[in-house]
Motif scaffolding. Structure first.
Motif, PDB file in Angstrom:
ATOM      1  N   GLY A  69       0.807  -1.216   0.000  1.00  0.00           N
ATOM      2  CA  GLY A  69       0.000   0.000   0.000  1.00  0.00           C
ATOM      3  C   GLY A  69       0.839   1.263   0.000  1.00  0.00           C
ATOM      4  O   GLY A  69       0.536   2.223  -0.717  1.00  0.00           O
ATOM      5  N   ALA A  70       1.904   1.272   0.791  1.00  0.00           N
ATOM      6  CA  ALA A  70       2.783   2.436   0.828  1.00  0.00           C
ATOM      7  C   ALA A  70       3.456   2.651  -0.524  1.00  0.00           C
ATOM      8  O   ALA A  70       3.587   3.796  -0.991  1.00  0.00           O
ATOM      9  CB  ALA A  70       3.834   2.258   1.922  1.00  0.00           C
ATOM     10  N   ALA A  71       3.876   1.560  -1.164  1.00  0.00           N
ATOM     11  CA  ALA A  71       4.516   1.670  -2.473  1.00  0.00           C
ATOM     12  C   ALA A  71       3.548   2.233  -3.509  1.00  0.00           C
ATOM     13  O   ALA A  71       3.924   3.084  -4.338  1.00  0.00           O
ATOM     14  CB  ALA A  71       5.031   0.310  -2.914  1.00  0.00           C
ATOM     15  N   ILE A  72       2.293   1.785  -3.456  1.00  0.00           N
ATOM     16  CA  ILE A  72       1.295   2.303  -4.399  1.00  0.00           C
ATOM     17  C   ILE A  72       1.106   3.799  -4.206  1.00  0.00           C
ATOM     18  O   ILE A  72       1.032   4.569  -5.169  1.00  0.00           O
ATOM     19  CB  ILE A  72      -0.040   1.552  -4.225  1.00  0.00           C
ATOM     20  CG1 ILE A  72       0.108   0.093  -4.653  1.00  0.00           C
ATOM     21  CG2 ILE A  72      -1.145   2.228  -5.031  1.00  0.00           C
ATOM     22  CD1 ILE A  72      -1.117  -0.753  -4.363  1.00  0.00           C
ATOM     23  N   LEU A  73       1.030   4.229  -2.949  1.00  0.00           N
ATOM     24  CA  LEU A  73       0.841   5.652  -2.677  1.00  0.00           C
ATOM     25  C   LEU A  73       2.011   6.479  -3.200  1.00  0.00           C
ATOM     26  O   LEU A  73       1.827   7.530  -3.811  1.00  0.00           O
ATOM     27  CB  LEU A  73       0.679   5.879  -1.171  1.00  0.00           C
ATOM     28  CG  LEU A  73       0.522   7.347  -0.758  1.00  0.00           C
ATOM     29  CD1 LEU A  73      -0.802   7.898  -1.249  1.00  0.00           C
ATOM     30  CD2 LEU A  73       0.639   7.511   0.759  1.00  0.00           C
ATOM     31  N   LEU A  74       3.217   6.008  -2.948  1.00  0.00           N
ATOM     32  CA  LEU A  74       4.408   6.758  -3.340  1.00  0.00           C
ATOM     33  C   LEU A  74       4.597   6.807  -4.861  1.00  0.00           C
ATOM     34  O   LEU A  74       5.178   7.758  -5.379  1.00  0.00           O
ATOM     35  CB  LEU A  74       5.649   6.152  -2.685  1.00  0.00           C
ATOM     36  CG  LEU A  74       5.730   6.282  -1.155  1.00  0.00           C
ATOM     37  CD1 LEU A  74       6.896   5.468  -0.612  1.00  0.00           C
ATOM     38  CD2 LEU A  74       5.864   7.744  -0.746  1.00  0.00           C
ATOM     39  N   LEU A 160      -2.825  -5.636  14.047  1.00  0.00           N
ATOM     40  CA  LEU A 160      -2.503  -5.847  12.633  1.00  0.00           C
ATOM     41  C   LEU A 160      -2.344  -4.530  11.881  1.00  0.00           C
ATOM     42  O   LEU A 160      -1.431  -4.378  11.069  1.00  0.00           O
ATOM     43  CB  LEU A 160      -3.580  -6.710  11.979  1.00  0.00           C
ATOM     44  CG  LEU A 160      -3.719  -8.127  12.541  1.00  0.00           C
ATOM     45  CD1 LEU A 160      -4.830  -8.885  11.818  1.00  0.00           C
ATOM     46  CD2 LEU A 160      -2.404  -8.885  12.447  1.00  0.00           C
ATOM     47  N   LEU A 161      -3.221  -3.588  12.157  1.00  0.00           N
ATOM     48  CA  LEU A 161      -3.103  -2.297  11.494  1.00  0.00           C
ATOM     49  C   LEU A 161      -1.849  -1.563  11.966  1.00  0.00           C
ATOM     50  O   LEU A 161      -1.211  -0.836  11.189  1.00  0.00           O
ATOM     51  CB  LEU A 161      -4.341  -1.443  11.762  1.00  0.00           C
ATOM     52  CG  LEU A 161      -4.407  -0.097  11.044  1.00  0.00           C
ATOM     53  CD1 LEU A 161      -4.290  -0.284   9.539  1.00  0.00           C
ATOM     54  CD2 LEU A 161      -5.695   0.633  11.403  1.00  0.00           C
ATOM     55  N   GLY A 162      -1.472  -1.765  13.232  1.00  0.00           N
ATOM     56  CA  GLY A 162      -0.241  -1.166  13.722  1.00  0.00           C
ATOM     57  C   GLY A 162       0.969  -1.663  12.950  1.00  0.00           C
ATOM     58  O   GLY A 162       1.892  -0.895  12.643  1.00  0.00           O
ATOM     59  N   ILE A 163       0.977  -2.948  12.608  1.00  0.00           N
ATOM     60  CA  ILE A 163       2.074  -3.513  11.815  1.00  0.00           C
ATOM     61  C   ILE A 163       2.078  -2.929  10.406  1.00  0.00           C
ATOM     62  O   ILE A 163       3.123  -2.524   9.880  1.00  0.00           O
ATOM     63  CB  ILE A 163       1.962  -5.042  11.769  1.00  0.00           C
ATOM     64  CG1 ILE A 163       2.187  -5.634  13.161  1.00  0.00           C
ATOM     65  CG2 ILE A 163       2.961  -5.636  10.776  1.00  0.00           C
ATOM     66  CD1 ILE A 163       1.885  -7.111  13.261  1.00  0.00           C
ATOM     67  N   ALA A 164       0.900  -2.883   9.775  1.00  0.00           N
ATOM     68  CA  ALA A 164       0.801  -2.320   8.426  1.00  0.00           C
ATOM     69  C   ALA A 164       1.228  -0.857   8.415  1.00  0.00           C
ATOM     70  O   ALA A 164       1.941  -0.401   7.509  1.00  0.00           O
ATOM     71  CB  ALA A 164      -0.624  -2.466   7.894  1.00  0.00           C
ATOM     72  N   ASN A 165       0.785  -0.108   9.423  1.00  0.00           N
ATOM     73  CA  ASN A 165       1.162   1.300   9.511  1.00  0.00           C
ATOM     74  C   ASN A 165       2.661   1.464   9.732  1.00  0.00           C
ATOM     75  O   ASN A 165       3.286   2.388   9.194  1.00  0.00           O
ATOM     76  CB  ASN A 165       0.407   1.981  10.656  1.00  0.00           C
ATOM     77  CG  ASN A 165      -1.038   2.279  10.317  1.00  0.00           C
ATOM     78  OD1 ASN A 165      -1.406   2.344   9.148  1.00  0.00           O
ATOM     79  ND2 ASN A 165      -1.856   2.449  11.327  1.00  0.00           N
ATOM     80  N   ALA A 166       3.242   0.580  10.544  1.00  0.00           N
ATOM     81  CA  ALA A 166       4.659   0.712  10.886  1.00  0.00           C
ATOM     82  C   ALA A 166       5.545   0.558   9.660  1.00  0.00           C
ATOM     83  O   ALA A 166       6.475   1.355   9.439  1.00  0.00           O
ATOM     84  CB  ALA A 166       5.039  -0.315  11.955  1.00  0.00           C
ATOM     85  N   VAL A 167       5.285  -0.463   8.849  1.00  0.00           N
ATOM     86  CA  VAL A 167       6.122  -0.655   7.661  1.00  0.00           C
ATOM     87  C   VAL A 167       5.899   0.474   6.660  1.00  0.00           C
ATOM     88  O   VAL A 167       6.837   0.936   6.001  1.00  0.00           O
ATOM     89  CB  VAL A 167       5.853  -2.043   7.027  1.00  0.00           C
ATOM     90  CG1 VAL A 167       4.458  -2.128   6.443  1.00  0.00           C
ATOM     91  CG2 VAL A 167       6.891  -2.348   5.946  1.00  0.00           C
ATOM     92  N   ALA A 168       4.653   0.952   6.553  1.00  0.00           N
ATOM     93  CA  ALA A 168       4.387   2.087   5.670  1.00  0.00           C
ATOM     94  C   ALA A 168       5.072   3.341   6.191  1.00  0.00           C
ATOM     95  O   ALA A 168       5.618   4.137   5.411  1.00  0.00           O
ATOM     96  CB  ALA A 168       2.880   2.321   5.555  1.00  0.00           C
ATOM     97  N   ALA A 169       5.067   3.531   7.509  1.00  0.00           N
ATOM     98  CA  ALA A 169       5.669   4.725   8.102  1.00  0.00           C
ATOM     99  C   ALA A 169       7.157   4.811   7.807  1.00  0.00           C
ATOM    100  O   ALA A 169       7.698   5.908   7.585  1.00  0.00           O
ATOM    101  CB  ALA A 169       5.426   4.734   9.614  1.00  0.00           C
ATOM    102  N   VAL A 170       7.836   3.677   7.812  1.00  0.00           N
ATOM    103  CA  VAL A 170       9.270   3.676   7.503  1.00  0.00           C
ATOM    104  C   VAL A 170       9.499   4.224   6.097  1.00  0.00           C
ATOM    105  O   VAL A 170      10.368   5.082   5.870  1.00  0.00           O
ATOM    106  CB  VAL A 170       9.853   2.254   7.633  1.00  0.00           C
ATOM    107  CG1 VAL A 170      11.293   2.218   7.124  1.00  0.00           C
ATOM    108  CG2 VAL A 170       9.803   1.788   9.086  1.00  0.00           C
ATOM    109  N   ILE A 174      11.204   8.040   4.893  1.00  0.00           N
ATOM    110  CA  ILE A 174      12.362   8.103   3.997  1.00  0.00           C
ATOM    111  C   ILE A 174      12.038   8.825   2.697  1.00  0.00           C
ATOM    112  O   ILE A 174      12.816   9.670   2.226  1.00  0.00           O
ATOM    113  CB  ILE A 174      12.871   6.680   3.678  1.00  0.00           C
ATOM    114  CG1 ILE A 174      13.358   5.991   4.967  1.00  0.00           C
ATOM    115  CG2 ILE A 174      14.006   6.726   2.650  1.00  0.00           C
ATOM    116  CD1 ILE A 174      13.711   4.531   4.773  1.00  0.00           C
ATOM    117  N   PHE A 175      10.873   8.541   2.114  1.00  0.00           N
ATOM    118  CA  PHE A 175      10.592   8.981   0.758  1.00  0.00           C
ATOM    119  C   PHE A 175       9.495  10.042   0.636  1.00  0.00           C
ATOM    120  O   PHE A 175       9.294  10.581  -0.456  1.00  0.00           O
ATOM    121  CB  PHE A 175      10.187   7.781  -0.113  1.00  0.00           C
ATOM    122  CG  PHE A 175      11.255   6.731  -0.224  1.00  0.00           C
ATOM    123  CD1 PHE A 175      12.412   6.962  -0.951  1.00  0.00           C
ATOM    124  CD2 PHE A 175      11.101   5.497   0.404  1.00  0.00           C
ATOM    125  CE1 PHE A 175      13.397   5.990  -1.064  1.00  0.00           C
ATOM    126  CE2 PHE A 175      12.075   4.514   0.306  1.00  0.00           C
ATOM    127  CZ  PHE A 175      13.228   4.774  -0.428  1.00  0.00           C
TER     128      PHE A 175
END
Length: 228
Positions: A69-74, A160-170, A174-175
């Motif tokens: 999801g984070a990659a799609i947004l970026l 679960l959402l905390g995990i998804a948010n955490a990887v997206a937050a990293v 950065i980007f």
């Protein structure tokens, strides 16, 4: 406490003058603290007895979905984000409001682990893409595809959402253009809310709470659709 924090924090960031994308990534970074607070307070309930599900496996699925999801947004144009988000929030809210009927219709067929795993992945993609409303989607998913009570669904949502948010937050740190000051301030509130939330939710009547979450989600969807 129930996934409604992001329904307030995201519009607040927009009203403070942040662009939709900056508000979204800042909101996602702040929401990581909600998952930390919730799991620190009541996560042992999921670890000791997760209803036959593997929390570690589900966490890995959420991590993968959040990264996608984070990659799609970026990588996608901003205008796509602005267009699709109101519909996604509205869909989750309607599903939560209609949960008893949906659950009765799908019955035990959707309780299979494959459906649940696929649902976690899809909603985690949404969570990594757009933080606001993701909690509502996770609660709706758990209430329709599992037999968990609402308070357990909200606790599992936080983990679960905390995990998804955490990887997206990293990735966002950065980007993307994260407003660090706003993220820290909101993160402090999210940490306290996540800590206090599970015991409170466990004592609240489930049906009015479910309806309240769903109506709150619909309110955000309408607000976003009319140009909020």
């Amino acid at each position: 406490m129930t996934g409604l924090a992001s329904l307030i924090s995201y519009p607040a960031l927009l009203l403070a003058g942040l662009s939709p994308i900056t508000a979204n990534v800042t909101n996602t970074v702040a929401l990581v603290a909600s998952g930390i607070g919730s799991f620190a307070k009541s996560g042992r309930v999921l670890v000791v007895d997760d209803g036959g599900r593997s929390l570690a496996r589900e966490g890995l699925i959420a991590l993968a979905g959040g990264a996608v999801g984070a990659a799609i947004l970026l990588l996608s144009p901003d205008k796509i984000f602005v267009f699709v988000v109101p519909y996604l929030v509205a869909l989750a809210s309607i599903a939560l409001l209609a949960q008893p009927r949906l659950r009765a219709r799908v019955g035990e067929a959707v309780s299979h682990r494959g459906w649940w795993a696929a649902g976690i992945f899809v909603v985690s993609i949404y969570g990594g893409y757009f933080g606001a409303g993701a909690g509502v989607m996770f609660v709706a998913l758990a209430m329709v595809l599992t037999d968990l009570p609402l308070w357990r669904a909200t606790l599992l949502k936080s983990a679960l959402l905390g995990i998804a948010n955490a990887v997206a937050a990293v990735g966002f740190l950065i980007f993307a253009d994260v407003h660090v000051g706003a993220a820290v301030a909101m993160g402090a509130g999210c940490l306290l809310g996540g800590w206090a939330g599970p015991p409170v939710v466990a004592r609240l009547p489930a049906t009015p709470l479910r309806i309240g979450i769903g109506l709150g989600g619909l309110g955000l969807a309408v607000w976003l659709a009319i140009g909020g």
